[in-house]
Scaffold this motif. Structure first.
Motif, short mmCIF file in Angstrom:
data_model
loop_
_atom_site.label_atom_id
_atom_site.label_comp_id
_atom_site.label_asym_id
_atom_site.label_seq_id
_atom_site.Cartn_x
_atom_site.Cartn_y
_atom_site.Cartn_z
N TYR A 89 33.18 36.06 47.43
CA TYR A 89 32.75 37.26 48.16
C TYR A 89 33.56 38.47 47.69
CZ TYR A 89 31.58 40.51 51.85
OH TYR A 89 31.16 41.63 52.53
N GLU A 90 34.87 38.30 47.56
CA GLU A 90 35.69 39.43 47.11
C GLU A 90 35.33 39.83 45.68
OE1 GLU A 90 39.74 39.77 49.63
OE2 GLU A 90 39.83 38.28 48.02
N PHE A 91 35.07 38.87 44.81
CA PHE A 91 34.62 39.20 43.45
C PHE A 91 33.36 40.06 43.50
CE2 PHE A 91 36.35 35.29 40.91
CZ PHE A 91 37.50 35.99 40.57
N LYS A 92 32.39 39.64 44.29
CA LYS A 92 31.09 40.32 44.32
C LYS A 92 31.11 41.65 45.07
CE LYS A 92 27.08 38.16 44.37
NZ LYS A 92 25.95 37.26 44.62
N CYS A 93 31.77 41.69 46.20
CA CYS A 93 31.62 42.82 47.12
C CYS A 93 32.82 43.77 47.18
CB CYS A 93 31.31 42.30 48.51
SG CYS A 93 29.80 41.33 48.57
N HIS A 94 33.91 43.41 46.54
CA HIS A 94 35.10 44.27 46.56
C HIS A 94 35.64 44.49 45.15
CE1 HIS A 94 35.61 44.58 50.91
NE2 HIS A 94 35.10 43.37 50.95
N PRO A 95 34.88 45.23 44.33
CA PRO A 95 35.34 45.47 42.96
C PRO A 95 36.64 46.26 42.89
CG PRO A 95 33.42 46.82 43.47
CD PRO A 95 33.60 45.88 44.62
N ASP A 96 37.04 46.86 44.02
CA ASP A 96 38.31 47.59 44.09
C ASP A 96 39.51 46.65 44.05
OD1 ASP A 96 37.13 46.88 46.70
OD2 ASP A 96 38.98 47.67 47.55
N ILE A 97 39.30 45.37 44.35
CA ILE A 97 40.39 44.39 44.30
C ILE A 97 40.37 43.75 42.92
CG2 ILE A 97 41.37 42.30 45.33
CD1 ILE A 97 39.77 42.96 47.89
N PRO A 98 41.44 43.93 42.13
CA PRO A 98 41.45 43.34 40.78
C PRO A 98 41.19 41.83 40.83
CG PRO A 98 43.33 44.81 41.09
CD PRO A 98 42.67 44.64 42.44
N TYR A 99 40.46 41.34 39.85
CA TYR A 99 40.08 39.92 39.89
C TYR A 99 41.29 39.00 39.89
CZ TYR A 99 40.75 38.20 35.10
OH TYR A 99 41.29 37.76 33.93
N ARG A 100 42.36 39.39 39.22
CA ARG A 100 43.57 38.55 39.21
C ARG A 100 44.17 38.45 40.61
NH1 ARG A 100 44.51 35.83 35.08
NH2 ARG A 100 44.30 36.61 32.98
N VAL A 101 44.09 39.53 41.38
CA VAL A 101 44.58 39.51 42.76
C VAL A 101 43.73 38.55 43.59
CG1 VAL A 101 44.89 40.90 44.87
CG2 VAL A 101 45.59 41.82 42.64
#
Length: 145
Positions: A89-101
């Motif tokens: 969900y964070e990958f898809k809907c929160h592009p502001d959060i770096p994927y490594r985080v």
């Protein structure tokens, strides 16, 4: 000291675990989480987005995860499944959060709530998912190492 975001991810994971096992309504789980220890220290907006977003989008998130798994998602432990759904969900809907985080936070959740080596599985699945859902970011990161 845990960040408010980390606390929101922990609570969302606990709520999703309950949802996976009981099938309870999102509103019912949400009400229970509001009484949970540490709720006052959580990022409430992020918690709401994670809990309700994952439950609403569970079929799409599970479909996105499926090619990255070595077995059907229903065969995963409920903890690993909840952690993977939060991260997807964070990958898809929160592009502001770096994927490594996203990956690091998911690994920490799996270490906190999951089995002995569950975090290794979560890490491997999310490395594959990052290439699908965040191709530019994942490729750039791989190229810089």
């Amino acid at each position: 000291m845990k960040s408010a975001r980390r606390r929101s991810r922990e609570l969302a994971t606990q709520g999703l675990y309950q949802w996976l096992l009981s099938g309870a309504a999102a509103g019912e789980i949400d009400a229970q989480l509001r009484g949970a220890q540490g709720f006052d220290k959580a990022d409430k907006e992020h918690l709401d987005a994670l809990l309700h977003g994952v439950i609403r989008d569970a079929a799409d998130l599970s479909a996105a995860l499926a090619p990255c798994l070595d077995r059907p998602i229903e065969q995963l432990s409920p903890v690993e499944r909840a952690v993977l759904l939060v991260a997807a969900y964070e990958f898809k809907c929160h592009p502001d959060i770096p994927y490594r985080v996203v990956i690091n936070e998911a690994v920490e959740l799996a270490k906190t709530f999951g089995g002995v080596d569950g975090y290794k599985y979560v890490n491997g699945v999310l490395d594959k998912l990052a290439i699908t859902l965040r191709p530019g970011e994942a490729q750039a990161s791989r190229g810089s190492h």
